[in-house]
Design a protein around this motif. Structure first.
Motif, PDB file in Angstrom:
ATOM      1  N   LEU A 317       0.837  -1.202   0.000  1.00 43.62           N
ATOM      2  CA  LEU A 317       0.000   0.000   0.000  1.00 43.62           C
ATOM      3  C   LEU A 317       0.869   1.248   0.000  1.00 43.62           C
ATOM      4  O   LEU A 317       0.605   2.203  -0.749  1.00 43.62           O
ATOM      5  CB  LEU A 317      -0.917   0.006   1.228  1.00 43.62           C
ATOM      6  N   MET A 318       1.921   1.256   0.808  1.00 47.14           N
ATOM      7  CA  MET A 318       2.789   2.424   0.867  1.00 47.14           C
ATOM      8  C   MET A 318       3.630   2.569  -0.401  1.00 47.14           C
ATOM      9  O   MET A 318       3.999   3.687  -0.773  1.00 47.14           O
ATOM     10  CB  MET A 318       3.680   2.350   2.109  1.00 47.14           C
ATOM     11  N   ALA A 319       3.905   1.465  -1.067  1.00 50.32           N
ATOM     12  CA  ALA A 319       4.580   1.556  -2.357  1.00 50.32           C
ATOM     13  C   ALA A 319       3.679   2.270  -3.363  1.00 50.32           C
ATOM     14  O   ALA A 319       4.127   3.133  -4.136  1.00 50.32           O
ATOM     15  CB  ALA A 319       4.947   0.159  -2.860  1.00 50.32           C
ATOM     16  N   HIS A 320       2.396   1.920  -3.344  1.00 51.47           N
ATOM     17  CA  HIS A 320       1.434   2.603  -4.223  1.00 51.47           C
ATOM     18  C   HIS A 320       1.249   4.060  -3.802  1.00 51.47           C
ATOM     19  O   HIS A 320       1.063   4.940  -4.652  1.00 51.47           O
ATOM     20  CB  HIS A 320       0.093   1.878  -4.194  1.00 51.47           C
ATOM     21  N   ALA A 321       1.305   4.316  -2.493  1.00 51.32           N
ATOM     22  CA  ALA A 321       1.160   5.688  -2.003  1.00 51.32           C
ATOM     23  C   ALA A 321       2.313   6.561  -2.500  1.00 51.32           C
ATOM     24  O   ALA A 321       2.111   7.740  -2.827  1.00 51.32           O
ATOM     25  CB  ALA A 321       1.099   5.694  -0.480  1.00 51.32           C
ATOM     26  N   LYS A 322       3.512   5.996  -2.566  1.00 52.33           N
ATOM     27  CA  LYS A 322       4.662   6.752  -3.085  1.00 52.33           C
ATOM     28  C   LYS A 322       4.437   7.115  -4.549  1.00 52.33           C
ATOM     29  O   LYS A 322       4.685   8.259  -4.970  1.00 52.33           O
ATOM     30  CB  LYS A 322       5.941   5.927  -2.943  1.00 52.33           C
ATOM     31  N   ASP A 323       3.954   6.141  -5.328  1.00 54.04           N
ATOM     32  CA  ASP A 323       3.674   6.418  -6.740  1.00 54.04           C
ATOM     33  C   ASP A 323       2.575   7.470  -6.877  1.00 54.04           C
ATOM     34  O   ASP A 323       2.658   8.363  -7.742  1.00 54.04           O
ATOM     35  CB  ASP A 323       3.249   5.131  -7.457  1.00 54.04           C
ATOM     36  N   GLU A 324       1.555   7.353  -6.027  1.00 50.99           N
ATOM     37  CA  GLU A 324       0.417   8.269  -6.108  1.00 50.99           C
ATOM     38  C   GLU A 324       0.836   9.690  -5.761  1.00 50.99           C
ATOM     39  O   GLU A 324       0.443  10.651  -6.447  1.00 50.99           O
ATOM     40  CB  GLU A 324      -0.699   7.806  -5.174  1.00 50.99           C
ATOM     41  N   SER A 368       5.247  -6.642  16.946  1.00 48.79           N
ATOM     42  CA  SER A 368       6.116  -6.713  15.765  1.00 48.79           C
ATOM     43  C   SER A 368       5.393  -6.234  14.517  1.00 48.79           C
ATOM     44  O   SER A 368       5.954  -5.498  13.701  1.00 48.79           O
ATOM     45  CB  SER A 368       6.604  -8.154  15.555  1.00 48.79           C
ATOM     46  N   VAL A 369       4.142  -6.637  14.350  1.00 48.40           N
ATOM     47  CA  VAL A 369       3.364  -6.216  13.178  1.00 48.40           C
ATOM     48  C   VAL A 369       3.169  -4.708  13.194  1.00 48.40           C
ATOM     49  O   VAL A 369       3.284  -4.043  12.154  1.00 48.40           O
ATOM     50  CB  VAL A 369       2.009  -6.948  13.140  1.00 48.40           C
ATOM     51  N   LEU A 370       2.872  -4.141  14.365  1.00 49.11           N
ATOM     52  CA  LEU A 370       2.705  -2.694  14.470  1.00 49.11           C
ATOM     53  C   LEU A 370       3.997  -1.978  14.103  1.00 49.11           C
ATOM     54  O   LEU A 370       3.980  -0.982  13.363  1.00 49.11           O
ATOM     55  CB  LEU A 370       2.282  -2.321  15.886  1.00 49.11           C
ATOM     56  N   SER A 371       5.116  -2.492  14.578  1.00 50.88           N
ATOM     57  CA  SER A 371       6.409  -1.888  14.256  1.00 50.88           C
ATOM     58  C   SER A 371       6.703  -1.976  12.763  1.00 50.88           C
ATOM     59  O   SER A 371       7.196  -1.018  12.155  1.00 50.88           O
ATOM     60  CB  SER A 371       7.520  -2.586  15.053  1.00 50.88           C
ATOM     61  N   CYS A 372       6.358  -3.128  12.152  1.00 51.25           N
ATOM     62  CA  CYS A 372       6.575  -3.290  10.711  1.00 51.25           C
ATOM     63  C   CYS A 372       5.721  -2.314   9.914  1.00 51.25           C
ATOM     64  O   CYS A 372       6.169  -1.729   8.920  1.00 51.25           O
ATOM     65  CB  CYS A 372       6.256  -4.721  10.297  1.00 51.25           C
ATOM     66  N   SER A 373       4.473  -2.129  10.353  1.00 53.22           N
ATOM     67  CA  SER A 373       3.587  -1.188   9.670  1.00 53.22           C
ATOM     68  C   SER A 373       4.126   0.231   9.779  1.00 53.22           C
ATOM     69  O   SER A 373       4.144   0.983   8.791  1.00 53.22           O
ATOM     70  CB  SER A 373       2.183  -1.274  10.274  1.00 53.22           C
ATOM     71  N   MET A 374       4.591   0.610  10.975  1.00 53.45           N
ATOM     72  CA  MET A 374       5.128   1.958  11.165  1.00 53.45           C
ATOM     73  C   MET A 374       6.406   2.171  10.344  1.00 53.45           C
ATOM     74  O   MET A 374       6.678   3.292   9.900  1.00 53.45           O
ATOM     75  CB  MET A 374       5.410   2.209  12.642  1.00 53.45           C
ATOM     76  N   THR A 375       7.157   1.101  10.130  1.00 48.57           N
ATOM     77  CA  THR A 375       8.353   1.202   9.287  1.00 48.57           C
ATOM     78  C   THR A 375       7.967   1.557   7.855  1.00 48.57           C
ATOM     79  O   THR A 375       8.648   2.354   7.188  1.00 48.57           O
ATOM     80  CB  THR A 375       9.141  -0.124   9.307  1.00 48.57           C
ATOM     81  N   GLN A 376       6.857   0.978   7.376  1.00 48.59           N
ATOM     82  CA  GLN A 376       6.393   1.275   6.021  1.00 48.59           C
ATOM     83  C   GLN A 376       5.919   2.724   5.910  1.00 48.59           C
ATOM     84  O   GLN A 376       6.194   3.412   4.928  1.00 48.59           O
ATOM     85  CB  GLN A 376       5.258   0.316   5.629  1.00 48.59           C
ATOM     86  N   VAL A 377       5.205   3.202   6.927  1.00 44.38           N
ATOM     87  CA  VAL A 377       4.752   4.595   6.922  1.00 44.38           C
ATOM     88  C   VAL A 377       5.949   5.539   7.001  1.00 44.38           C
ATOM     89  O   VAL A 377       5.995   6.576   6.328  1.00 44.38           O
ATOM     90  CB  VAL A 377       3.773   4.859   8.088  1.00 44.38           C
ATOM     91  N   ALA A 378       6.947   5.168   7.820  1.00 36.76           N
ATOM     92  CA  ALA A 378       8.163   5.976   7.921  1.00 36.76           C
ATOM     93  C   ALA A 378       8.875   6.059   6.571  1.00 36.76           C
ATOM     94  O   ALA A 378       9.408   7.115   6.193  1.00 36.76           O
ATOM     95  CB  ALA A 378       9.096   5.386   8.974  1.00 36.76           C
ATOM     96  N   GLY A 379       8.863   4.946   5.833  1.00 35.65           N
ATOM     97  CA  GLY A 379       9.460   4.952   4.500  1.00 35.65           C
ATOM     98  C   GLY A 379       8.738   5.896   3.561  1.00 35.65           C
ATOM     99  O   GLY A 379       9.361   6.541   2.699  1.00 35.65           O
ATOM    100  N   PHE A 380       7.423   6.001   3.717  1.00 38.50           N
ATOM    101  CA  PHE A 380       6.634   6.930   2.907  1.00 38.50           C
ATOM    102  C   PHE A 380       6.996   8.373   3.253  1.00 38.50           C
ATOM    103  O   PHE A 380       7.149   9.224   2.362  1.00 38.50           O
ATOM    104  CB  PHE A 380       5.148   6.667   3.151  1.00 38.50           C
ATOM    105  N   VAL A 381       7.169   8.656   4.538  1.00 35.71           N
ATOM    106  CA  VAL A 381       7.582  10.000   4.964  1.00 35.71           C
ATOM    107  C   VAL A 381       8.975  10.316   4.426  1.00 35.71           C
ATOM    108  O   VAL A 381       9.236  11.425   3.930  1.00 35.71           O
ATOM    109  CB  VAL A 381       7.559  10.113   6.507  1.00 35.71           C
ATOM    110  N   ASP A 382       9.883   9.352   4.517  1.00 36.81           N
ATOM    111  CA  ASP A 382      11.237   9.534   3.976  1.00 36.81           C
ATOM    112  C   ASP A 382      11.195   9.850   2.486  1.00 36.81           C
ATOM    113  O   ASP A 382      11.940  10.706   1.994  1.00 36.81           O
ATOM    114  CB  ASP A 382      12.068   8.269   4.210  1.00 36.81           C
ATOM    115  N   HIS A 383      10.313   9.152   1.772  1.00 38.20           N
ATOM    116  CA  HIS A 383      10.176   9.375   0.331  1.00 38.20           C
ATOM    117  C   HIS A 383       9.761  10.816   0.043  1.00 38.20           C
ATOM    118  O   HIS A 383      10.344  11.476  -0.843  1.00 38.20           O
ATOM    119  CB  HIS A 383       9.137   8.404  -0.234  1.00 38.20           C
ATOM    120  N   MET A 384       8.787  11.325   0.793  1.00 31.61           N
ATOM    121  CA  MET A 384       8.345  12.704   0.587  1.00 31.61           C
ATOM    122  C   MET A 384       9.450  13.694   0.943  1.00 31.61           C
ATOM    123  O   MET A 384       9.610  14.724   0.282  1.00 31.61           O
ATOM    124  CB  MET A 384       7.086  12.980   1.424  1.00 31.61           C
TER     125      MET A 384
END
Length: 511
Positions: A317-324, A368-384
């Protein structure tokens, strides 16, 4: 003949009561396990609109079997057993049994039926807060007396807006004493106060909220989400089944205001957007694009990236969010039209699912799942950040609601008695003074005007809906936010029949 009809009718009534009691008892047990204590409104607005594909999945079939099939089979089994007993007694005659045994058996059977009916009714009424629902009908308060139609007095500083909702994003779980590890650490690292990010300290879930659509409506419309039962006979169309043409069309919500000021709004979510009529809400309030489970399947996402009960993983989802966001930002630079992108995560929806991209490194896999999800959101912030979008784009990140307190929740023992449960949030405003603080202890209703002002719009009185922007240092007299806690809670729970009848009917609820 009349006596026989009466006997048969009585038996049918008894078995109907057994069936109804079992249905209510099993329903209450299922709700408690999956969602904890809910409200009548949540039940009507969510449970009746589940989807077998991306809107509950296996839970739907559990409900069909547990609520639809099991009580019927048990009732039929009891009826057959009673029938065989009567035939056996008739065949052998009464002389082989003690004289008092029929009365004892009937008393035990009657008491058992009463226990099932009373127990099931009580358990169900308690689970869905039926008492609170009835009490709310007699409230002296009405939301219409406090509702403020958002009035924009200036948009010369409007900017792009990215809004990220974190599924069950409860800040309480950032306490590593509570959940083994600070699951929000990856996201906190890229949203540090020293870099200019701010937050509403102790952001509260509004009284009566606690599920995704309630979180969306409260933070984008500034009002509690209410069902349609309270507006019966008021001329409002019933908006509780997901097939409505408009969702609270009489309210002016975030997407409506942004649309009026030239924004192009898009929503991304991993689940089926038709669940709980989310797509209807979004299309009713200014979103021109809604991408969900069907879009990701059409895009060719492999099945391993989906969880069968809800939808696409946060990694994809965050990969698509980066493209979007790349496309939206490029388009905004070309045509000068600002954009608004909303994203709703999924991985942390109970029961959590561990995707192969996530390594379980804690005793409790939810952490662990929550941390993994937050890592993906953090990657989206880094991308921006890397793309330079944070120079002209406001970002608001927040949980949609607190973690549910249910028997199946991994943290229910730690959270049940916690005194200060709050929602995680971070706000980025380009060029703003990082040292300025936001008003603490606001609730979700005040996030609506806060988001509008984060987007650069100036609001009259800093008010919208029942909320007052967290950028306002003080709450205006006469605002709902100026009420004492007790009366404010009663206001939020009140049926406010006329107000919601107007809102669901697509007529202005402002007075």
């Amino acid at each position: 003949m009349i006596r026989r009809v009466g006997v048969v009718g009585g038996r049918v009534l008894v078995y109907a009561l057994i069936w109804a009691g079992l249905v209510l008892l099993i329903t209450a047990a299922g709700i408690r396990f999956y969602w904890g204590r809910i409200s009548v409104g949540q039940m009507l607005l969510n449970l009746v609109s589940v989807e077998t594909d991306g809107g509950g999945g296996a839970i739907v079939w559990v409900g069909v079997l547990g609520i639809g099939v099991a009580p019927l089979l048990i009732t039929v089994g009891i009826a057959l057993w009673q029938c065989f007993r009567r035939r056996a007694r008739h065949h052998h005659g009464d002389e082989t049994r003690p004289r008092r045994s029929p009365w004892i058996a009937r008393t035990v059977f009657t008491a058992s039926v009463a226990a099932v009916v009373v127990g099931g009714t009580t358990a169900f009424a308690t689970t869905v807060g039926m008492g609170d629902y009835i009490k709310a009908a007699n409230s002296r308060y009405d939301l219409g007396d406090y509702y403020a139609e958002p009035t924009v007095t200036g948009d010369q500083h409007k900017r792009n807006l990215v809004l990220v909702y974190l599924e069950s994003g409860e800040a309480t779980l950032a306490d590593d004493q509570l959940s083994e590890t600070d699951a929000f650490a990856p996201l906190q690292e890229v949203t540090r106060a020293s870099d200019g990010w701010r937050s509403v300290h102790d952001l509260r879930q509004y009284e009566g909220g606690g599920w995704t659509m309630a979180g969306l409506v409260s933070t984008q419309c500034g009002v509690p989400l209410k069902d349609m039962v309270s507006t019966a006979g008021s001329g409002a169309s019933d908006g509780s089944d997901g097939d409505v043409d408009a969702y609270l069309g009489g309210l002016t919500c975030l997407g409506d205001v942004l649309d009026e000021h030239g924004y192009h709004s898009v929503f991304l979510g991993g689940a089926n957007a038709s669940f709980a009529a989310k797509d209807t809400f979004l299309h009713s309030h200014g979103y021109s694009g809604v991408k969900d489970l069907s879009d990701w399947r059409a895009a060719g996402e492999p099945e391993k990236h989906f969880r069968s009960d809800w939808g696409l993983s946060d990694e994809r989802l965050m990969a698509h969010a980066k493209d979007e966001v790349d496309e939206l930002h490029a388009e905004a630079e070309r045509n000068g039209q600002p954009f608004h992108l909303s994203v709703l995560t999924l991985d942390t929806h109970e029961p959590v699912h561990v995707f192969d991209y996530c390594t379980v490194d804690a005793q409790n896999e939810v952490a662990s799942v929550l941390s993994c999800s937050m890592t993906q959101v953090a990657g989206f912030v880094d991308h921006m950040q890397e793309k330079g979008y944070l120079d002209d784009t406001a970002v608001v990140i927040m949980g949609d609601h607190l973690m549910p307190r249910n028997a199946g929740d991994a943290f229910h023992e730690q959270l049940d008695d916690h005194e200060n449960r709050t929602i995680f949030n971070r706000i980025w405003i380009p060029g703003e003074d990082a040292n300025s603080t936001l008003r603490p202890r606001a609730d979700q209703l005040s996030m609506y005007p806060t988001i509008l002002e984060a987007a650069g719009l100036t609001l009259q009185g800093h008010e919208a809906g029942l909320g007052v922007s967290a950028f306002a240092p003080e709450v205006p007299d006469g605002s709902a936010q100026a009420m004492e806690p007790g009366p404010y809670a009663e206001l939020l729970s009140s049926r406010s029949s006329w107000f919601y009848a107007q809102a669901w009917a697509g007529e202005s609820a402002a007075r």
